[in-house]
Design a protein around this motif. Structure first.
Motif, short mmCIF file in Angstrom:
data_model
loop_
_atom_site.label_atom_id
_atom_site.label_comp_id
_atom_site.label_asym_id
_atom_site.label_seq_id
_atom_site.Cartn_x
_atom_site.Cartn_y
_atom_site.Cartn_z
N SER A 436 0.86 -1.14 -0.15
CA SER A 436 -0.03 -0.06 -0.30
C SER A 436 0.75 1.17 -0.02
O SER A 436 2.05 1.00 0.40
N GLU A 437 0.23 2.24 -0.30
CA GLU A 437 1.01 3.64 -0.04
C GLU A 437 0.81 3.90 1.29
O GLU A 437 0.20 3.23 2.20
N PRO A 438 1.69 4.94 2.07
CA PRO A 438 1.96 4.99 3.62
C PRO A 438 0.43 5.53 3.83
O PRO A 438 -0.39 6.28 3.42
N LEU A 493 -0.36 -4.66 12.51
CA LEU A 493 -0.05 -5.39 11.32
C LEU A 493 0.59 -4.54 10.47
O LEU A 493 1.21 -4.79 9.66
N LEU A 494 0.64 -3.09 10.68
CA LEU A 494 1.39 -2.31 10.01
C LEU A 494 3.06 -2.53 9.83
O LEU A 494 3.53 -3.05 10.71
N GLY A 495 3.43 -2.42 8.48
CA GLY A 495 4.73 -2.96 8.35
C GLY A 495 5.11 -4.29 8.54
O GLY A 495 6.33 -4.74 8.39
N LEU A 544 1.53 -5.96 2.14
CA LEU A 544 2.13 -5.07 3.21
C LEU A 544 1.49 -3.73 3.09
O LEU A 544 1.59 -2.93 2.52
N PHE A 545 0.90 -3.41 4.35
CA PHE A 545 0.35 -1.90 4.77
C PHE A 545 1.33 -1.30 5.43
O PHE A 545 2.04 -1.64 6.51
#
Length: 546
Positions: A436-438, A493-495, A544-545
């Motif tokens: 994803s984009e940030p 779950l970010l990153g 991948l978020f």
């Protein structure tokens, strides 16, 4: 198995002069891994190139093991330790960091001793001596052959299995084997069951030193041209008969090659409801080494062909729904079957062979009892032809089934499934990984194959993944393409890579209209083609978020 194909020798010269655009296309976030084979029960080093973003990196594998990143040397290096009971066969690795996610890369997990030989000798007179059984991890050098030598006894049977395309490598191999007098005794550049990869079973005519030559038909080389060469006396099975197993109860199949066969009992198992394949590990008792055979998972009543079903007047009568498992034992063999249909009845005919390891090219013809043709499914339509057909009149009709190239043998088996038509759905993901984009969600454009259902389609996680949800999950009625949105319910779950599989079902009406999302057209996997796509990896997607 030995095949002499002078046409392919000519083709190799042509391909050396013509650029191959399909092989030059870059895979988004593609990585290279060397070696492409790991020995279970050992600690080995693998080197990954192509990683982007910022470290530290993590290595994920589809098989059990422990991994430790090393800080020295070129590329991203890991010490990999595999347990002695790790699952064998083709698996996948994936590299990630907090802001980078690679495509899947396929590797092979073996039980034979693994030896990395790179660069290998390029002259036959100084070929690298190896002791059997062995698995060699190699990498092609442009315009050069790699040479290995082995000591054999008279009448010793040796299996030579070279994996390249089955690992999505760009290496397009051929193999030659030379006897102690420097004469060619075996050659292969295209395995009937596995396509461009090479597989040979041969019997040494005399004692002495034999030389194995490995080369890229396209004269290519480099980091995208890895190969795995397996040498030993293991049972190198091509296919099984029958080609399918039931979801419940015990199963008995016969694994076969051109030289040998073994009958095996398989334990009961319960695969995922929407999965249609299972891989079987085949061994000869007491002999190191194994083969992998794909099997279809299906609960249709089974009919075995009989050798007295030719000509048409002796056609074998079958009642559908059923699955016919047949074999072409002799050159020119034709199987005839007879079915009774009602006016307006719609049936689905599906053939299976190549995707299940059989070298058979199935041709199917529907024929009226007066001999006139209703419909023919041939190789111009598909590698494994299928048909949905509405019968205009009631009564008997014949099915004429034969091998399109008239080849025959114990490995020339096929499966023909006949069922009343049911609406079907299948969706395709354009990739096996998404970032994803940030601060944004992940959006995936899916393509739908519809058969008999044009209504709205819902997309869902199968199985569910805690912390992940499909926020926008509907593809409108009549549409063959649609965008879905995945979002995080758990910010922890970010990153971190999140792995999932998707399925599809009718948004209205019967829940029986359903299917799954395949990744076999993902850039890193699409040249595996259906016959070489590992079923346990097909449909696996990583997000991948950030």
């Amino acid at each position: 198995m030995i095949h002499f194909r002078p046409f392919h020798q000519l083709l190799s010269l042509i391909l050396a002069l013509v650029p191959t655009l399909a092989f030059s296309a870059a895979v988004p976030n593609g990585i290279t891994v060397f070696p492409s084979v790991l020995e279970r029960g050992k600690t080995q080093e693998i080197v990954v190139h192509g990683g982007g973003g910022q470290g530290p990196y993590e290595l994920w594998t589809s098989f059990a093991g422990t991994f430790k990143q090393r800080q020295d040397g070129d590329g991203v290096r890991f010490d990999v330790n595999l347990p002695a009971d790790v699952e064998l066969g083709v698996g996948a690795v994936q590299l990630s960091s907090s802001n980078f996610l690679s495509a899947l890369r396929l590797v092979f997990v073996d039980e034979l001793p693994v030896k990395v030989i790179h660069p290998a000798p390029h002259q036959s007179n100084n070929a690298a001596m190896v002791s059997l059984p062995i698995t060699i991890a190699g990498r092609a050098t442009a315009k050069e052959s790699d040479f290995f030598k082995m000591q054999l006894k008279s009448n010793e049977v040796v299996s030579v299995d070279l994996l390249a395309r089955r690992l999505a490598s760009r290496f397009d191999p051929y193999i030659r084997i030379w006897n102690p007098m420097g004469e060619e005794v075996a050659y292969n550049d295209f395995d009937r069951s596995f396509g461009a990869d090479c597989r040979i079973s041969f019997q040494a005519p005399e004692d002495g030193t034999y030389v194995v030559e490995v080369r890229d038909m396209r004269h290519g080389g480099g980091s995208e041209n890895n190969y795995v060469l397996r040498l030993g006396s293991f049972f190198m099975a091509d296919t099984a008969f029958p080609l399918a197993i039931a979801r419940s109860g015990s199963n008995r199949v016969t694994a076969a090659s051109s030289l040998q066969q073994e009958t095996l009992e398989l334990p009961p198992f319960t695969p995922s409801a929407h999965r249609e394949k299972h891989r079987m590990i085949v061994r000869r008792p007491g002999v190191p080494g194994f083969s992998e055979i794909p099997l279809r998972v299906n609960d249709l009543p089974v009919v075995l062909d009989v050798e007295t079903n030719h000509p048409a007047v002796l056609a074998q009568k079958v009642a559908f729904p059923c699955a016919i498992d047949g074999r072409f034992d002799r050159r020119g063999d034709v199987d005839w079957y007879r079915i009774e249909v009602e006016k307006g009845q719609k049936l689905t005919f599906r053939t299976f062979s190549r995707s299940l390891g059989s070298p058979t090219d199935v041709v199917l013809r529907l024929v009226r009892t007066n001999g006139t043709q209703i419909k023919e499914l041939d190789l111009n339509r598909s590698m494994e032809p299928s048909l949905d057909h509405v019968f205009e009149e009631a009564g008997s009709c014949f099915l004429r089934v034969w091998e399109g190239t008239w080849l025959a043998g114990r490995e020339n088996v096929y499966r023909l499934e006949i069922e009343p038509f049911k609406p079907r759905l299948l969706a395709h993901s354009p990739s096996d990984h998404f970032m994803s984009e940030p601060g944004a969600d992940i959006k995936i454009n899916l393509t739908l194959d519809r058969a008999g259902y044009d209504g709205a389609v819902m997309v869902f996680l199968d199985p569910p993944v805690e912390g992940l949800k499909v926020a926008q999950a509907k593809i409108d009625a009549g549409k063959k393409e649609g965008e879905i949105t995945l979002s995080l319910a758990d910010k922890a779950l970010l990153g971190r890579p999140v792995r999932f599989q998707l399925a599809v079902k009718a948004a209205e009406g019967s829940d029986a209209v359903s299917g799954w999302v395949t990744t076999q057209n993902a850039p890193a996997l699409k040249w595996l083609k259906e016959r070489r796509m590992p079923s346990h990896l097909n449909g696996l997607i990583t997000g991948l978020f950030r």
